[in-house]
Design an enzyme around this catalytic site. Structure first.
Site, mmCIF file in Angstrom:
data_model
loop_
_atom_site.group_PDB
_atom_site.id
_atom_site.type_symbol
_atom_site.label_atom_id
_atom_site.label_comp_id
_atom_site.label_asym_id
_atom_site.label_seq_id
_atom_site.Cartn_x
_atom_site.Cartn_y
_atom_site.Cartn_z
ATOM 1 N N LYS A 178 -18.099 38.012 17.144
ATOM 2 C CA LYS A 178 -17.335 39.057 16.456
ATOM 3 C C LYS A 178 -18.239 40.232 16.108
ATOM 4 O O LYS A 178 -19.213 40.071 15.378
ATOM 5 C CB LYS A 178 -16.709 38.530 15.161
ATOM 6 C CG LYS A 178 -15.717 39.526 14.523
ATOM 7 C CD LYS A 178 -15.330 39.155 13.122
ATOM 8 C CE LYS A 178 -16.303 39.709 12.099
ATOM 9 N NZ LYS A 178 -16.298 41.205 12.017
ATOM 10 N N GLU A 251 -29.825 35.914 9.569
ATOM 11 C CA GLU A 251 -30.766 37.030 9.517
ATOM 12 C C GLU A 251 -30.137 38.051 8.583
ATOM 13 O O GLU A 251 -29.178 38.726 8.931
ATOM 14 C CB GLU A 251 -30.998 37.611 10.914
ATOM 15 C CG GLU A 251 -32.324 38.370 11.029
ATOM 16 C CD GLU A 251 -32.248 39.809 10.583
ATOM 17 O OE1 GLU A 251 -32.464 40.041 9.367
ATOM 18 O OE2 GLU A 251 -31.980 40.676 11.407
ATOM 19 N N CYS A 285 -33.075 46.359 8.614
ATOM 20 C CA CYS A 285 -33.584 45.445 7.588
ATOM 21 C C CYS A 285 -35.098 45.355 7.585
ATOM 22 O O CYS A 285 -35.693 44.820 6.647
ATOM 23 C CB CYS A 285 -32.963 44.055 7.753
ATOM 24 S SG CYS A 285 -32.982 43.434 9.428
ATOM 25 N N GLU A 381 -31.854 46.592 -1.518
ATOM 26 C CA GLU A 381 -31.852 47.239 -0.209
ATOM 27 C C GLU A 381 -30.917 48.442 -0.202
ATOM 28 O O GLU A 381 -29.720 48.313 -0.439
ATOM 29 C CB GLU A 381 -31.427 46.225 0.854
ATOM 30 C CG GLU A 381 -31.571 46.717 2.269
ATOM 31 C CD GLU A 381 -31.280 45.646 3.308
ATOM 32 O OE1 GLU A 381 -31.920 45.666 4.369
ATOM 33 O OE2 GLU A 381 -30.421 44.780 3.045
#
Length: 479
Positions: A178, A251, A285, A381
């Site tokens: 997906k 991840e 990231c 983040e």
């Protein structure tokens, strides 16, 4: 005058299909803010169909000899190379990325990674068989895990799709993938490319939102769930998969420390950090967005970094002199803007800190100094073109600050002192440590983190192993 929207479709059991109930979601070009396509908003019936197709296709794909799976993956790599311009167009329309950089920085490694895993299909390693009990011989079989439910993110839609399907298929698994609801186009095109090579049902694409992804992970068929995404999404996947003990490959986020010592080549560090911090609008990231600089060179470094940032350009995909394009969506623009709006009084915006233009989701390259370790923008983040800078006094404090976040994906150290670089690489609690560089990745080396950055490895033989299971076989020598 109205412009007809492109119509994207799911790819299930070798054919393109609309969602069973006809629902769709709009796909927006972030460089313009305008809807340009629709994609299926898939529900339970679509997920059921894709999982049934992958389950039915698994035995035959599993039982192919590795050389045949290798041939298929090599054909896929060749086809991707032949249709590279179509992939670039689809990717850049969904993400707002510069066309030239996508052509030079994403297409070559993607194709190389598919070819790497084609080779890995024939390199299943195991300890040698032998007699560990008298009269009995033992050996180990390495087998595919089965059907893999995979969810890719919006920051690198086609590259993350490759990172997921290539090792899974090479190991003999079948896939239901997906894409993000904001970036489905390149994945749907990949389905067309893979579908021209693979048997029906081996590779399936289901478009949709978070609920679609949740249905995939909760489905009883997959033996493994793999996701690249936020920590929130990862914890939800892990909790859901635990109910029927699925394997999980995560991840997740990152908050990479970039430690610059007083003996570093500051010009080289500024150049490397600028590129690694702002590339892809900081939506990476591993981005070099949390810089720690020795106090003796802090002011000099901040001034140089602010100038480099101010000289960095963002703009439309067809602009040739831009480093990055738009943020991916309106929510992400609001998130990045919010971090700057909530800065504490002791912080200083050295440059940037604002939206660029009124059309599309562009944000200026931004440098923020004067921060403390517990500030929100240091701990969380941002996932945007924002670099923070903090001073440190010595190696001990540098490590304390570097390791003092919940993420542990990537890091870098900038110094001419080899001993210091080795000490730092040992003590930094991150899955990757770069020395005097930041962000290069190669197919042969693993990528993955610790702590809230998740577990499991992408790329490399380690990533390939994650898509296999180990079986012990023992046989009597007496017949």
């Amino acid at each position: 005058m109205t412009t007809e929207l492109r119509r994207l479709r799911n790819y299930i059991d070798g054919e393109f299909r609309d969602a069973a109930d006809g629902r769709t979601t709009d796909v927006v070009n972030p460089a313009t803010g305008e809807v340009y396509a629709t994609a299926p908003l898939s529900g339970a019936a679509d997920v059921d169909a894709a999982m049934a197709a992958a389950e039915a296709a698994f035995p035959a794909w599993r039982d192919l000899v590795p050389a045949d799976r290798q041939k298929a993956l090599l054909k896929i790599a060749d086809a991707m190379e032949e249709r590279a311009e179509e992939l670039i167009e689809a990717e850049c329309r969904d993400t707002g990325k510069p066309l030239g950089l996508t052509r030079s920085e994403e297409i070559p490694p993607m194709i190389d990674q598919v070819r790497f895993f084609a080779g890995a299909a024939r390199m299943l390693e195991g300890r040698s068989g032998g007699e560990y009990m008298e009269g009995l011989t033992s050996f180990v079989r390495r087998e595919p895990v089965g059907v893999c439910a995979q969810v890719a993110p919006w920051n690198y839609p086609m590259m993350m799709a490759v990172w997921k399907f290539a090792p899974a298929l090479a190991a003999g698994n079948t896939v239901v993938l997906k894409p993000s609801d904001t970036t489905p186009a390149s994945t749907v095109l990949l389905a067309e490319i893979l579908g021209s090579v693979l048997p029906q049902g081996v590779f399936n694409v289901v478009c949709g939102d978070r609920d679609t992804g949740r249905l995939m992970v909760e489905h009883p068929v997959p033996a493994m769930a793999s996701i690249t995404g936020s920590v929130r999404a990862g914890t939800e996947v892990a909790a859901s998969a635990a109910k029927d003990v699925k394997r999980v490959h995560l991840e997740l986020g990152g908050k990479a420390p970039v430690v610059v010592f007083e003996d570093a080549d500051l010009a080289k560090a500024v150049e490397g950090i600028t590129e690694a911090g702002f590339f892809n609008a900081g939506q990476d990231c591993t981005a070099a967005t949390r810089v720690l600089v020795h106090e003796s060179v802090h002011d000099e470094f901040v001034a140089a970094l602010a100038k480099a940032a101010a000289d960095t350009k963002t703009g439309q995909p067809d602009d040739e002199d831009v480093l990055y394009g738009a943020l991916n969506n309106a929510d992400q623009l609001a998130k990045v803007s919010g971090f700057i709006e909530r800065l504490p009084a002791h912080a200083t915006v050295e440059t940037g800190g604002r939206r660029v233009g009124e059309r599309g989701y562009f944000y200026a390259p931004t440098v923020v100094s004067g921060l403390k370790q517990d500030d929100e923008i240091v701990q969380n983040e941002v996932f945007g073109p924002v670099i923070t800078v903090q001073p440190f006094t010595d190696e001990r404090q540098a490590l304390e600050y570097a390791n003092g976040v919940e993420y542990a994906l990537a890091s870098s150290v900038w110094t001419k002192d080899h001993g210091r670089a080795m000490r730092m690489s040992k003590a930094l609690d991150f899955g990757c440590v770069w020395i005097n560089t930041h962000i290069p990745l190669v197919a042969e080396m693993p990528h993955g983190g610790f702590k809230k950055s998740g577990y499991g490895k992408d790329l490399s033989a380690y990533g390939f192993d994650d898509y296999t299971r180990i079986k012990h076989v023992m046989t009597s020598l007496d017949g």
